[in-house]
Write a protein that holds these residues in place. Structure first.
Motif, PDB file in Angstrom:
ATOM      1  N   LEU A 250     -35.508 -80.618 -31.007  1.00 26.45           N
ATOM      2  CA  LEU A 250     -35.826 -79.226 -31.336  1.00 26.45           C
ATOM      3  C   LEU A 250     -34.785 -78.267 -30.757  1.00 26.45           C
ATOM      4  N   LYS A 251     -34.341 -78.546 -29.535  1.00 28.19           N
ATOM      5  CA  LYS A 251     -33.384 -77.637 -28.900  1.00 28.19           C
ATOM      6  C   LYS A 251     -32.062 -77.618 -29.674  1.00 28.19           C
ATOM      7  N   TYR A 252     -31.714 -78.740 -30.271  1.00 25.89           N
ATOM      8  CA  TYR A 252     -30.474 -78.753 -31.061  1.00 25.89           C
ATOM      9  C   TYR A 252     -30.661 -78.002 -32.369  1.00 25.89           C
ATOM     10  N   TRP A 253     -31.868 -78.136 -32.920  1.00 28.88           N
ATOM     11  CA  TRP A 253     -32.164 -77.414 -34.153  1.00 28.88           C
ATOM     12  C   TRP A 253     -32.020 -75.907 -33.948  1.00 28.88           C
ATOM     13  N   PHE A 254     -32.468 -75.444 -32.790  1.00 32.79           N
ATOM     14  CA  PHE A 254     -32.397 -74.002 -32.544  1.00 32.79           C
ATOM     15  C   PHE A 254     -30.974 -73.500 -32.394  1.00 32.79           C
ATOM     16  N   LYS A 255     -30.054 -74.382 -32.099  1.00 35.43           N
ATOM     17  CA  LYS A 255     -28.682 -73.883 -31.977  1.00 35.43           C
ATOM     18  C   LYS A 255     -27.854 -74.174 -33.223  1.00 35.43           C
ATOM     19  N   ARG A 256     -28.530 -74.462 -34.334  1.00 34.37           N
ATOM     20  CA  ARG A 256     -27.783 -74.860 -35.527  1.00 34.37           C
ATOM     21  C   ARG A 256     -26.812 -73.778 -36.006  1.00 34.37           C
ATOM     22  N   PHE A 257     -27.194 -72.504 -35.855  1.00 35.43           N
ATOM     23  CA  PHE A 257     -26.278 -71.454 -36.310  1.00 35.43           C
ATOM     24  C   PHE A 257     -25.123 -71.242 -35.331  1.00 35.43           C
ATOM     25  N   SER A 258     -25.309 -71.722 -34.088  1.00 30.17           N
ATOM     26  CA  SER A 258     -24.182 -71.697 -33.153  1.00 30.17           C
ATOM     27  C   SER A 258     -23.173 -72.780 -33.540  1.00 30.17           C
ATOM     28  N   LEU A 259     -23.682 -73.859 -34.114  1.00 31.86           N
ATOM     29  CA  LEU A 259     -22.783 -74.946 -34.516  1.00 31.86           C
ATOM     30  C   LEU A 259     -22.044 -74.568 -35.796  1.00 31.86           C
ATOM     31  N   PHE A 260     -22.802 -74.114 -36.785  1.00 33.01           N
ATOM     32  CA  PHE A 260     -22.215 -73.697 -38.068  1.00 33.01           C
ATOM     33  C   PHE A 260     -22.907 -72.418 -38.518  1.00 33.01           C
ATOM     34  N   SER A 261     -22.163 -71.341 -38.594  1.00 31.01           N
ATOM     35  CA  SER A 261     -22.807 -70.088 -39.005  1.00 31.01           C
ATOM     36  C   SER A 261     -23.327 -70.194 -40.439  1.00 31.01           C
TER      37      SER A 261
END
Ligand code: ADP
Length: 465
Positions: A250-261
């Motif tokens: 879940l924590k990675y899902w929340f940073k998905r826009f940090s990975l790819f806008s």
């Protein structure tokens, strides 16, 4: 010899990078000495450079956020009103610059601590940045840093499903400096103050000015013209794929826009890549540093770096040993409209380096760090734990192609080893990359990629000319 750069960006997550030049000398293995005035000089230089570059824009941005009515009113303002606006601006500028200086010094102290940790220099006095953050009322939200590593979530990480405060509650994470706490502290606004939806990190600063003195009444009168309220837009909840619905993912899902806008346009990541893809802001910074003609991205994975290189380089050679990842990288590059600039090669980088005649300008290495276990190591040994080879051997392969090399490494990497990757007498630049208050990784540069290199020692003949 030592030099510093700082860059930031104003959107979330906040991106900071500090970098330092080092020379590889015979004694590097025994220890790296920073000059005694290191901190004062570099901090001051970095601040001046940062404030000259970004200060005015930051002040303006905050100003228009607090006073959206200013633009409209200033057109028809009387001389007296203009003077009052001017006074308000002066107060704003002075408060804000003080505030940013405080944030900057906290960020710098984080950096200082991380740098000394990497140098393994336990005798260096470490400042306690947490005390300073407490002064600022900044909620870092991290009780056990080890349990929430690489969590640089912030306001725009999941704009569609949760607001910032909900995310923080759910995840107990750091965010951009000060934002959530400032909101909690916000006092009821006097009617005369702009009621726009602001997520500014210190709206309270300006409210403090609104005391009932004559001067402030004058300020109120400037402010009390028609003020349009912005409506907060409701957006539908995003859907989290099933395989991400557990506490680890879940924590990675929340940073998905940090990975790819552009994540929501159909970015593909396999399970492994969720942990290893370079966040977009860092990939952009690296791409700016490596801009040029031909770049080889030796371990391209799902394409986070290759996509950004395509924006700054003429041609990108993206190599990966895993055909599935390569296919995803190609797909992701299409989403960013840059697939035509990237040549995707399915190969083992070492074999490729030994057999190709290609001579790129730059090689970028983002080798496997051995999975998330790297986080548990207080100091990451880049000769022992990088895969598939130790850093020195990896560099030897890369140098067959070019001397200009960038390497992306775990944040706790042993910096003495990183320096030793340059030739004796040569220099390298070690850049610490932060998202919000967390150090995500370090990037080291070699060859002509090193900024502000010292000129080679002049021979007697040359120096007398
Ligand atoms: P991390 O340990 O940082 O999570 P990964 O295991 O995801 O890194 O590895 C980074 C990328 O390097 C992966 O896409 C992987 O397929 C690729 N890779 C691993 N070994 C090689 C190799 N010898 N040549 C080219 N690519 C490789």
């Amino acid at each position: 010899m030592n030099s510093h750069y700082l860059s930031t960006s104003r959107s979330n997550p906040q991106f900071y990078t500090f970098s330092q030049l080092f020379e590889h000398t015979e004694s590097t293995a025994n220890g790296v000495q920073l000059e005694s005035q290191w901190k004062d000089q570099t901090q001051q230089t970095a601040w001046i450079e940062f404030w000259q570059r970004e200060g005015h824009e930051l002040l303006e941005q905050k100003w228009h956020k607090h006073y959206p009515e200013y633009k409209q009113q200033i057109e028809e303002a009387t001389a007296a009103e203009r003077a009052t606006w001017e006074e308000l601006w002066q107060q704003h500028a002075s408060k804000q610059s003080e505030h940013f200086w405080h944030i900057f010094t906290c960020a710098f102290e984080n950096y200082e601590n991380d740098l000394f940790n990497g140098l393994g220099d336990v005798d260096q006095p470490l400042s306690n940045v947490n005390e300073h953050l407490a002064d600022l009322n900044i909620d870092q939200g991290v009780e056990n840093p080890e349990s929430c590593d690489e969590l640089y979530f912030s306001a725009n990480d999941d704009p569609y499903s949760l607001d910032e405060e909900q995310q923080l509650k759910l995840l107990g994470l750091p965010t951009s400096f000060g934002a959530p706490l400032a909101r909690k502290q916000r006092k009821p606004k006097p009617q005369s103050v702009s009621d726009s939806e602001s997520d500014s990190d210190n709206d309270s600063t300006l409210l403090i000015m609104s005391k009932d003195t004559d001067k402030d009444l004058a300020l109120h009168s400037v402010q009390s013209r028609s003020i349009k309220k912005k409506k907060r837009q409701k957006v539908p909840n995003g859907r989290i794929p099933e395989f991400m619905q557990n506490s680890t993912m879940l924590k990675y899902w929340f940073k998905r826009f940090s990975l790819f806008s552009r994540f929501d346009r159909g970015i593909l990541l396999d399970h492994e890549s969720w942990f290893s893809v370079t966040p977009e802001k860092i990939a952009k910074q690296t791409a700016l540093r490596l801009s040029g003609d031909i770049v080889v991205d030796a371990f391209c994975g799902c394409g986070g770096n290759a996509i950004q290189f395509a924006n700054t380089c003429e041609r990108v050679i993206a190599i990966d040993i895993d055909a599935n990842k390569l296919a995803m990288a190609k797909h992701n590059a299409t989403i960013y409209g840059v697939a035509h600039k990237i040549e995707f090669i399915h190969a083992d980088f070492m074999q490729f380096a030994n057999s190709t005649r290609l001579r790129p300008n730059v090689v970028f290495l983002s080798p496997p760090w051995g999975g998330p276990g790297y986080q548990k190591q207080a100091t990451f040994d880049i000769e022992q734990h990088l895969l598939p080879l130790g850093a020195t051997q990896l560099m030897q392969h890369a140098r067959r192609l070019s001397d200009n090399i960038g390497i992306f490494l775990p944040r706790s990497s042993n910096i003495k080893q990183v320096i030793a990757l340059s030739h004796v007498g040569g220099q390298c630049e070690v850049e610490h990359n932060y998202l919000d208050t967390r150090l995500v990784a370090i990037t080291a540069y070699y060859g002509s990629l090193v900024k502000n290199q010292q000129p080679e020692e002049k021979t007697n003949d040359e120096s007398t000319k």
